[in-house]
Design a protein around this motif. Structure first.
Motif, short mmCIF file in Angstrom:
data_model
loop_
_atom_site.label_atom_id
_atom_site.label_comp_id
_atom_site.label_asym_id
_atom_site.label_seq_id
_atom_site.Cartn_x
_atom_site.Cartn_y
_atom_site.Cartn_z
N TRP A 117 -4.10 0.08 -13.14
CA TRP A 117 -4.35 0.97 -14.27
C TRP A 117 -5.73 1.61 -14.21
N ALA A 118 -6.73 0.85 -13.79
CA ALA A 118 -8.09 1.41 -13.72
C ALA A 118 -8.15 2.59 -12.75
N LYS A 119 -7.43 2.51 -11.65
CA LYS A 119 -7.39 3.63 -10.70
C LYS A 119 -6.82 4.90 -11.32
N ARG A 120 -6.10 4.73 -12.40
CA ARG A 120 -5.41 5.84 -13.06
C ARG A 120 -6.05 6.22 -14.38
N GLY A 121 -7.27 5.75 -14.63
CA GLY A 121 -8.01 6.18 -15.80
C GLY A 121 -7.87 5.34 -17.03
N ILE A 122 -7.32 4.14 -16.91
CA ILE A 122 -7.16 3.24 -18.04
C ILE A 122 -7.94 1.96 -17.74
N THR A 174 0.82 -1.21 0.00
CA THR A 174 0.00 0.00 0.00
C THR A 174 0.86 1.26 0.00
N GLN A 175 1.90 1.25 0.83
CA GLN A 175 2.68 2.46 0.99
C GLN A 175 3.61 2.74 -0.19
N SER A 176 3.97 1.70 -0.95
CA SER A 176 5.02 1.88 -1.93
C SER A 176 4.52 2.12 -3.34
N ILE A 177 3.20 2.25 -3.53
CA ILE A 177 2.68 2.52 -4.86
C ILE A 177 3.23 3.85 -5.36
N ASN A 178 3.71 3.84 -6.59
CA ASN A 178 4.28 5.04 -7.20
C ASN A 178 3.17 5.79 -7.92
N GLN A 179 2.90 6.99 -7.48
CA GLN A 179 1.83 7.79 -8.07
C GLN A 179 2.38 9.01 -8.81
N ASP A 180 3.68 9.03 -9.09
CA ASP A 180 4.32 10.22 -9.62
C ASP A 180 3.81 10.58 -11.02
N GLU A 181 3.60 9.57 -11.88
CA GLU A 181 3.29 9.88 -13.27
C GLU A 181 1.79 9.90 -13.55
N LEU A 182 1.06 8.93 -13.02
CA LEU A 182 -0.39 8.90 -13.17
C LEU A 182 -0.99 8.74 -11.78
N PRO A 183 -1.51 9.79 -11.20
CA PRO A 183 -2.05 9.68 -9.84
C PRO A 183 -3.34 8.87 -9.82
N VAL A 184 -3.63 8.31 -8.66
CA VAL A 184 -4.90 7.62 -8.46
C VAL A 184 -6.02 8.65 -8.49
N ARG A 185 -7.00 8.41 -9.38
CA ARG A 185 -8.09 9.37 -9.53
C ARG A 185 -9.46 8.71 -9.45
N TYR A 186 -9.50 7.38 -9.52
CA TYR A 186 -10.79 6.71 -9.65
C TYR A 186 -10.87 5.49 -8.73
N ALA A 187 -12.08 5.20 -8.29
CA ALA A 187 -12.37 3.89 -7.73
C ALA A 187 -12.47 2.89 -8.88
N VAL A 188 -12.32 1.62 -8.57
CA VAL A 188 -12.36 0.59 -9.60
C VAL A 188 -13.71 -0.12 -9.58
N LEU A 234 -14.13 -13.09 -19.93
CA LEU A 234 -13.20 -12.02 -19.61
C LEU A 234 -13.75 -11.18 -18.46
N ASP A 235 -12.86 -10.42 -17.84
CA ASP A 235 -13.23 -9.51 -16.75
C ASP A 235 -12.89 -8.08 -17.14
N LEU A 236 -13.71 -7.16 -16.67
CA LEU A 236 -13.45 -5.73 -16.88
C LEU A 236 -13.06 -5.07 -15.58
N TYR A 237 -12.10 -4.17 -15.66
CA TYR A 237 -11.71 -3.30 -14.54
C TYR A 237 -11.77 -1.88 -15.06
N LEU A 238 -12.70 -1.11 -14.52
CA LEU A 238 -13.06 0.18 -15.11
C LEU A 238 -12.84 1.32 -14.12
N PRO A 239 -12.37 2.48 -14.61
CA PRO A 239 -12.29 3.66 -13.75
C PRO A 239 -13.70 4.22 -13.54
N GLU A 240 -14.23 4.03 -12.35
CA GLU A 240 -15.63 4.37 -12.09
C GLU A 240 -15.88 5.86 -12.29
#
Length: 315
Positions: A99-104, A21-35, A59-65
């Motif tokens: 990726w979904a948390k970051r808009g992809i 949890t603590q080591s996620i790198n958010q420098d380039e694409l910040p977390v913006r969405y729930a999944v 297949l499964d989908l993971y979407l930026p809510e």
């Protein structure tokens, strides 16, 4: 439970304790969405004699809510073409959620495995998963004009073949130009006879039975014995003008053969003046490049982020 599974795997492939949890790198694409996840969607009918319970047509989908018109990544798991699953140990849920948390948005698809089927059934399934994504992702907020394909190990082979040999997408009413870009991780691009021996236990950490199956499965059980068919199954055989851009990534700790193939494949693309980036993921191996995705300073997430930002319009 997912976090516990990922942390347990991380301990196996890194020298330090897990600080997921603590080591996620958010420098380039910040977390913006729930999944928002949508599971077990059928993307093709069952083949004759195919066992429905194995879920290889789903297949499964993971979407930026709450996002709209977001780019989408169709991801194909590894496993030496003989094992693996979209639900394997939570690995791909972790990958897709990052990726979904970051808009992809991410689509994680299963496909039929050998020895139950042989080439080209694997890539035909991937083509059908792509066609389903292109036809349906708009209903879930994604942009069908921004579909990337990505895969690791055997999955890297399959998405690279999909993006170089027009045959498979054309059979599904699609074109190579429908692919926005290819992100292939430690993929297989040529098919020498020794490749099966070079890929023990790849694409995650399989259970004991699957690990043995992967090591013992004869190369012919996947691709057959016809040299022409084997040659045609190699993505490097189909490089030509008009391909989508490629990110060809390999891990510093990959088997030597995979490292060599990545360099050769990227060089062949460059020789044909096709857009390609070749990246070595330092301090990563064939497993940790997936397990440790997104940790602080992670070279895999950094390279993939840079590539997608270059070629996509993010929400």
């Amino acid at each position: 439970m997912l976090r516990a599974s990922i942390c347990a795997l991380a301990v196996l492939v890194s020298s330090g304790a897990c600080a997921f949890t603590q080591s996620i790198n958010q420098d380039e694409l910040p977390v913006r969405y729930a999944v928002k996840s949508v599971g077990d969607l059928v993307y093709r009918p069952l083949a004759q004699d195919e066992e429905a319970a194995r879920n290889k047509n789903k297949l499964d989908l993971y979407l930026p809510e709450g996002a709209h018109d977001f780019p989408v990544m169709l991801f194909i798991h590894g496993g030496a073409w003989v094992f693996g699953d979209k639900n394997q140990l939570g690995l791909y849920q972790h990958f897709a959620s990052y990726w979904a948390k970051r808009g992809i948005g991410v689509v994680v698809a299963n496909y039929r495995l050998s020895p139950g089927v042989t080439h080209p059934a694997h890539v035909q399934d991937v083509a059908k998963a792509f066609a389903w994504t292109r036809a349906n992702i708009g209903r879930y907020g994604g942009d069908a004009k921004q579909i990337f394909v990505s895969g690791q190990s055997a999955g890297g082979h399959l998405v690279s073949l999909l993006a170089t040999d027009e045959t498979y997408l054309e059979a599904e009413g699609a074109k190579i130009s429908d692919i926005k870009g290819v992100l292939t991780l430690s993929g297989v691009y040529t098919l020498p006879a020794r490749i099966a021996a070079a890929l023990p236990g790849v694409g995650g950490i399989p259970n004991g039975r699957d690990a043995v199956q992967a090591r013992r499965a004869p190369f012919s059980s996947v691709f057959g014995n016809d040299p022409k068919i084997v040659r045609a199954a190699a993505p490097i055989s189909h490089i030509h003008a008009g391909l989508p851009p490629f990110l060809v990534l390999y891990a510093q700790g990959d088997p030597k053969l995979l490292r060599e193939m990545a360099v050769e494949f990227a060089g062949a693309l460059e020789k044909q003046k096709q857009p390609v980036e070749l990246v070595e993921a330092v301090d990563r191996n064939h497993i940790s490049e997936i397990v440790l995705l997104g940790q602080k300073g992670d070279p895999v997430a950094r390279a993939m982020t840079s590539f997608v930002k270059k070629h996509a319009k993010l929400p």
